[in-house]
Design a protein around this motif. Structure first.
Motif, mmCIF file in Angstrom:
data_model
loop_
_atom_site.group_PDB
_atom_site.id
_atom_site.type_symbol
_atom_site.label_atom_id
_atom_site.label_comp_id
_atom_site.label_asym_id
_atom_site.label_seq_id
_atom_site.Cartn_x
_atom_site.Cartn_y
_atom_site.Cartn_z
ATOM 1 N N PHE A 1 32.556 29.737 28.161
ATOM 2 C CA PHE A 1 31.787 30.919 28.543
ATOM 3 C C PHE A 1 32.051 31.371 29.978
ATOM 4 O O PHE A 1 31.729 32.504 30.331
ATOM 5 C CB PHE A 1 30.294 30.656 28.356
ATOM 6 C CG PHE A 1 29.882 30.444 26.937
ATOM 7 C CD1 PHE A 1 30.091 31.432 25.983
ATOM 8 C CD2 PHE A 1 29.292 29.258 26.528
ATOM 9 C CE1 PHE A 1 29.717 31.242 24.659
ATOM 10 C CE2 PHE A 1 28.906 29.062 25.213
ATOM 11 C CZ PHE A 1 29.129 30.049 24.274
ATOM 12 N N CYS A 2 32.593 30.467 30.811
ATOM 13 C CA CYS A 2 32.910 30.819 32.204
ATOM 14 C C CYS A 2 34.397 30.587 32.455
ATOM 15 O O CYS A 2 34.784 29.945 33.439
ATOM 16 C CB CYS A 2 32.075 29.993 33.172
ATOM 17 S SG CYS A 2 30.309 30.275 33.092
ATOM 18 N N ASP A 3 35.227 31.093 31.579
ATOM 19 C CA ASP A 3 36.666 30.863 31.656
ATOM 20 C C ASP A 3 37.274 31.659 32.818
ATOM 21 O O ASP A 3 37.150 32.887 32.863
ATOM 22 C CB ASP A 3 37.318 31.262 30.336
ATOM 23 C CG ASP A 3 38.794 30.905 30.303
ATOM 24 O OD1 ASP A 3 39.219 30.109 31.156
ATOM 25 O OD2 ASP A 3 39.524 31.430 29.443
ATOM 26 N N VAL A 4 37.912 30.947 33.740
ATOM 27 C CA VAL A 4 38.548 31.611 34.883
ATOM 28 C C VAL A 4 40.070 31.660 34.737
ATOM 29 O O VAL A 4 40.748 32.167 35.623
ATOM 30 C CB VAL A 4 38.182 30.892 36.202
ATOM 31 C CG1 VAL A 4 36.685 30.935 36.447
ATOM 32 C CG2 VAL A 4 38.679 29.443 36.182
ATOM 33 N N SER A 5 40.591 31.143 33.639
ATOM 34 C CA SER A 5 42.046 31.062 33.485
ATOM 35 C C SER A 5 42.692 32.446 33.473
ATOM 36 O O SER A 5 43.764 32.637 34.059
ATOM 37 C CB SER A 5 42.397 30.306 32.203
ATOM 38 O OG SER A 5 41.842 30.956 31.063
ATOM 39 N N ALA A 6 42.051 33.418 32.818
ATOM 40 C CA ALA A 6 42.631 34.768 32.776
ATOM 41 C C ALA A 6 42.678 35.384 34.169
ATOM 42 O O ALA A 6 43.670 36.042 34.536
ATOM 43 C CB ALA A 6 41.814 35.648 31.827
ATOM 44 N N LEU A 7 41.632 35.165 34.953
ATOM 45 C CA LEU A 7 41.611 35.713 36.310
ATOM 46 C C LEU A 7 42.664 35.036 37.181
ATOM 47 O O LEU A 7 43.360 35.694 37.964
ATOM 48 C CB LEU A 7 40.222 35.523 36.925
ATOM 49 C CG LEU A 7 39.069 36.267 36.236
ATOM 50 C CD1 LEU A 7 37.741 35.928 36.903
ATOM 51 C CD2 LEU A 7 39.307 37.772 36.285
#
Length: 363
Positions: free
Chosen positions: A73-79
């Motif tokens: 729910f707090c995925d930072v991989s795309a950013l």
């Protein structure tokens, strides 16, 4: 004359009976006090064991599931992938990278808030479920040798597999169904606190502390309210949402429990045990719908956040960057540095435990 002659003998007999019964009652009273004290000691030891199971077994077993849910729910991989891409030409490329950094900033704070809130909620949930289960096992043990076979048939006991099934319901509840809603709400909350912080601006210790405090206050308030959909219109609506959210989010509905029980035990499923498990699950939901539970949950979240913020500040500002006095007084660099070192040692010594060992569960 005969009646008068026998009166003293009767009186002596009555005195003897009174003395005998008085002795019996005195011994009975002493025995009852001893039994009551033993029961209280057994109960205290039983619920102390709940604390041990909670922190040594239950939380470590559910923490990986909480971690995976937060990552989802707090995925930072795309950013992070977007930041690694070569910058585009001109202002458009720079502006796009700046927006990504802004999103990453908000998501980082939201992720910290969600981790604190989620671990606190799961800690409270496991504590509540262990308390309900522990009481049931305590009553079963207390009834051993008292009730006959017929009575035991009317009051089923929970075997190890049934106990494990009851505790496993935590994985089908908040961690699976409620956390996503909470995380999205905390993202919006984090945006209102840190959204306007300039990326190029340096934050000193006092401003960092104020930012953590403002975010922690809002996070604890939303957790206490159980309102992760929108701001309440009035206090009555807030109260209703609190009852509904925590009642429905902690455990799956009865039909899901029944389906999972049938799947787990198959043809050997005991309907009496299932009925007892459903009763225990409903008791958990009933407690979760009370204002006492909501207040305890909010207070526990606030305390957990304060510990996290103190540890974060101690790690970020190891040399003491608060305002100092030249004369080495209360606010001097030496004094501030010693205070921060002490705070770091105390924080690390007690560790991070949502709810904490001194937290009292709702009655």
């Amino acid at each position: 004359s005969t009646r008068q002659g026998t009166t003293p003998a009767r009186m002596e007999a009555l005195k003897g009976l009174h003395s005998t019964f008085r002795g019996l009652f005195d011994r009975l009273e002493v025995r009852l006090k001893q039994d009551r004290k033993q029961a209280e000691d057994d109960l205290e030891a039983h619920f102390h064991a709940v604390e041990t199971v909670l922190f040594q077994t239950a939380l470590p077993s559910i923490s990986p599931r909480v971690k995976y849910s937060l990552q989802r729910f707090c995925d930072v991989s795309a950013l992070l992938a977007a930041l690694r891409q070569p910058s585009g030409d001109g202002r458009e490329g720079s502006r796009s990278k700046l927006e990504v950094w802004q999103d990453l900033k908000v998501l980082s704070f939201a992720r910290a808030a969600a981790a604190i809130a989620a671990l606190t909620v799961v800690s409270m949930q496991m504590r509540l479920m262990l308390t309900v289960l522990s009481r049931q096992l305590f009553l079963e043990r207390a009834m051993e040798g008292v009730a006959g076979e017929a009575a035991r048939g009317l009051n089923p006991t929970l075997g190890i597999e049934a106990q494990e099934f009851f505790l496993s319901l935590v994985e089908r509840g908040f961690v699976t169904t409620g956390m996503g809603t909470m995380v999205e709400a905390l993202k919006a909350t984090a945006a209102t606190i840190v959204g306007n912080l300039a990326l190029a601006e340096t934050m000193d210790a006092s401003r960092t502390r104020a930012t953590f405090a403002a975010l922690g206050e809002k996070v604890a308030r939303r957790v206490r309210r159980g309102d992760f959909v929108s701001e309440p219109i009035d206090e009555i609506e807030s109260e209703t949402r609190t009852k509904n959210f925590w009642r429905d989010a902690l455990l799956p509905p009865d039909e899901t429990v029944v389906s999972a029980f049938r799947e787990r035990f198959g043809a050997g499923a005991d309907d009496a045990v299932l009925a007892l498990l459903l009763t225990m699950a409903r008791e958990v939901r009933t407690v979760a719908s009370t204002r006492v539970f909501a207040d305890a949950l909010g207070d526990a979240t606030a305390r957990a956040w304060d510990r996290f913020a103190a540890d974060a500040e101690a790690s970020l500002f190891r040399d003491g960057e608060d305002e100092t006095d030249a004369d080495g007084g209360e606010g001097s660099a030496e004094s501030v540095s010693k205070k921060k070192q002490t705070a770091r040692r105390e924080t690390r010594a007690r560790g991070f435990q949502p709810g904490g060992p001194n937290f009292e569960p709702p009655a």
